[in-house]
Structure formats: C-alpha cells, structure tokens
Design a protein around this motif. Structure first.
Motif, PDB file in Angstrom:
ATOM      1  N   UNK A  41      38.192   5.056  51.800  1.00 32.04           N
ATOM      2  CA  UNK A  41      37.242   5.440  52.826  1.00 32.04           C
ATOM      3  C   UNK A  41      36.285   4.297  53.124  1.00 32.04           C
ATOM      4  N   UNK A  42      36.006   4.067  54.394  1.00 26.64           N
ATOM      5  CA  UNK A  42      35.095   3.020  54.811  1.00 26.64           C
ATOM      6  C   UNK A  42      33.705   3.262  54.216  1.00 26.64           C
ATOM      7  N   UNK A  43      33.186   2.279  53.534  1.00 23.97           N
ATOM      8  CA  UNK A  43      31.875   2.386  52.916  1.00 23.97           C
ATOM      9  C   UNK A  43      31.855   3.194  51.631  1.00 23.97           C
ATOM     10  N   UNK A  44      33.035   3.691  51.217  1.00 24.02           N
ATOM     11  CA  UNK A  44      33.117   4.506  50.004  1.00 24.02           C
ATOM     12  C   UNK A  44      33.987   3.833  48.957  1.00 24.02           C
ATOM     13  N   UNK A  45      35.177   3.402  49.362  1.00 17.53           N
ATOM     14  CA  UNK A  45      36.127   2.809  48.424  1.00 17.53           C
ATOM     15  C   UNK A  45      37.270   3.763  48.154  1.00 17.53           C
ATOM     16  N   UNK A  46      37.803   3.713  46.954  1.00 17.36           N
ATOM     17  CA  UNK A  46      38.977   4.505  46.592  1.00 17.36           C
ATOM     18  C   UNK A  46      38.633   5.995  46.573  1.00 17.36           C
ATOM     19  N   UNK A  47      39.391   6.772  47.365  1.00 16.10           N
ATOM     20  CA  UNK A  47      39.193   8.221  47.443  1.00 16.10           C
ATOM     21  C   UNK A  47      40.236   8.979  46.632  1.00 16.10           C
ATOM     22  N   UNK A  48      41.463   8.502  46.675  1.00 16.38           N
ATOM     23  CA  UNK A  48      42.560   9.193  46.010  1.00 16.38           C
ATOM     24  C   UNK A  48      43.656   8.189  45.705  1.00 16.38           C
ATOM     25  N   UNK A  49      44.395   8.457  44.615  1.00 18.83           N
ATOM     26  CA  UNK A  49      45.486   7.566  44.214  1.00 18.83           C
ATOM     27  C   UNK A  49      46.605   8.402  43.620  1.00 18.83           C
ATOM     28  N   UNK A  50      47.834   8.133  44.063  1.00 18.14           N
ATOM     29  CA  UNK A  50      49.024   8.776  43.493  1.00 18.14           C
ATOM     30  C   UNK A  50      49.922   7.690  42.942  1.00 18.14           C
ATOM     31  N   UNK A  51      50.236   7.787  41.650  1.00 16.70           N
ATOM     32  CA  UNK A  51      51.082   6.783  40.999  1.00 16.70           C
ATOM     33  C   UNK A  51      51.678   7.379  39.739  1.00 16.70           C
ATOM     34  N   UNK A  52      52.941   7.090  39.499  1.00 13.97           N
ATOM     35  CA  UNK A  52      53.584   7.516  38.262  1.00 13.97           C
ATOM     36  C   UNK A  52      53.531   9.005  38.008  1.00 13.97           C
ATOM     37  N   UNK A  53      53.586   9.812  39.066  1.00 20.13           N
ATOM     38  CA  UNK A  53      53.561  11.265  38.906  1.00 20.13           C
ATOM     39  C   UNK A  53      52.175  11.844  38.676  1.00 20.13           C
ATOM     40  N   UNK A  54      51.153  11.018  38.722  1.00 17.81           N
ATOM     41  CA  UNK A  54      49.781  11.483  38.524  1.00 17.81           C
ATOM     42  C   UNK A  54      48.977  11.272  39.797  1.00 17.81           C
ATOM     43  N   UNK A  55      47.949  12.084  39.976  1.00 18.52           N
ATOM     44  CA  UNK A  55      47.052  11.961  41.122  1.00 18.52           C
ATOM     45  C   UNK A  55      45.619  11.895  40.618  1.00 18.52           C
ATOM     46  N   UNK A  56      44.889  10.902  41.109  1.00 19.96           N
ATOM     47  CA  UNK A  56      43.461  10.773  40.819  1.00 19.96           C
ATOM     48  C   UNK A  56      42.711  11.030  42.116  1.00 19.96           C
ATOM     49  N   UNK A  57      41.618  11.793  42.051  1.00 21.14           N
ATOM     50  CA  UNK A  57      40.851  12.134  43.245  1.00 21.14           C
ATOM     51  C   UNK A  57      39.368  11.921  42.965  1.00 21.14           C
ATOM     52  N   UNK A  58      38.659  11.325  43.933  1.00 19.76           N
ATOM     53  CA  UNK A  58      37.220  11.139  43.822  1.00 19.76           C
ATOM     54  C   UNK A  58      36.549  12.503  43.694  1.00 19.76           C
ATOM     55  N   UNK A  59      35.743  12.684  42.664  1.00 14.15           N
ATOM     56  CA  UNK A  59      35.083  13.960  42.418  1.00 14.15           C
ATOM     57  C   UNK A  59      33.642  13.992  42.901  1.00 14.15           C
ATOM     58  N   UNK A  60      32.959  12.876  42.777  1.00 14.50           N
ATOM     59  CA  UNK A  60      31.582  12.797  43.266  1.00 14.50           C
ATOM     60  C   UNK A  60      31.218  11.358  43.520  1.00 14.50           C
ATOM     61  N   UNK A  61      30.179  11.166  44.311  1.00 12.68           N
ATOM     62  CA  UNK A  61      29.716   9.816  44.581  1.00 12.68           C
ATOM     63  C   UNK A  61      28.229   9.875  44.872  1.00 12.68           C
ATOM     64  N   UNK A  62      27.595   8.758  44.692  1.00 16.93           N
ATOM     65  CA  UNK A  62      26.181   8.642  45.043  1.00 16.93           C
ATOM     66  C   UNK A  62      25.975   7.270  45.652  1.00 16.93           C
ATOM     67  N   UNK A  63      25.007   7.171  46.489  1.00 14.19           N
ATOM     68  CA  UNK A  63      24.692   5.897  47.132  1.00 14.19           C
ATOM     69  C   UNK A  63      23.427   5.346  46.490  1.00 14.19           C
ATOM     70  N   UNK A  64      23.367   4.023  46.339  1.00 11.04           N
ATOM     71  CA  UNK A  64      22.173   3.419  45.759  1.00 11.04           C
ATOM     72  C   UNK A  64      20.969   3.630  46.676  1.00 11.04           C
ATOM     73  N   UNK A  65      19.804   3.732  46.084  1.00  7.51           N
ATOM     74  CA  UNK A  65      18.574   3.871  46.862  1.00  7.51           C
ATOM     75  C   UNK A  65      18.340   2.606  47.670  1.00  7.51           C
ATOM     76  N   UNK A  66      17.853   2.775  48.872  1.00  4.33           N
ATOM     77  CA  UNK A  66      17.592   1.607  49.731  1.00  4.33           C
ATOM     78  C   UNK A  66      16.213   1.043  49.476  1.00  4.33           C
TER      79      UNK A  66
END
Length: 66
Positions: A41-66
């Motif tokens: 995702x733009x401005x987020x990075x890796x959201x989901x990955x499927x490899x070797x029969x496994x799936x990884x999914x982004x569960x939560x994220x936070x943005x640094x304080x400005x």
C-alpha cells in the motif's frame, strides 16, 4: 528472481481497506523454486504476503507523530 508489479483490487485487513500494488515474485533461490505474491500500500508498505502455503496479513499500523 523476477518481480512483476500490477494494480490490484482493494483488500481489507484488520488495519483497514487499501488499494494496493500486487507484486508476483517467481524464480529460483538456490535450488528452491520461488512463487510468492505480495501486496503493498502506498505510504504503508507490505499489507499481505502469500508464500510457501502461508499467508501473512497486516494486523495493525500506526503513523509516527508529526
């Protein structure tokens, strides 16, 4: 390894709904055949990955304080 990027339909994770870029990764890593798919995702990075029969999914994220 070969990387092929293409637009993707929106995906929803626990962290929200995103319109990602899908990256298909194929080739050889040593003697191992590689077939992976990742969604970024733009401005987020890796959201989901499927490899070797496994799936990884982004569960939560936070943005640094400005």
């Amino acid at each position: 390894l070969q990387f092929r990027a293409s637009p993707s339909e929106s995906i929803t994770t626990n962290a929200g709904t995103f319109v990602p870029i899908q990256v298909a990764i194929t080739g050889q890593r040593g003697s191992v055949e590689v077939r992976e798919t990742e969604w970024y995702g733009l401005g987020v990075g890796l959201l989901q990955r499927k490899a070797g029969g496994e799936t990884w999914v982004l569960q939560q994220m936070s943005r640094p304080a400005e």
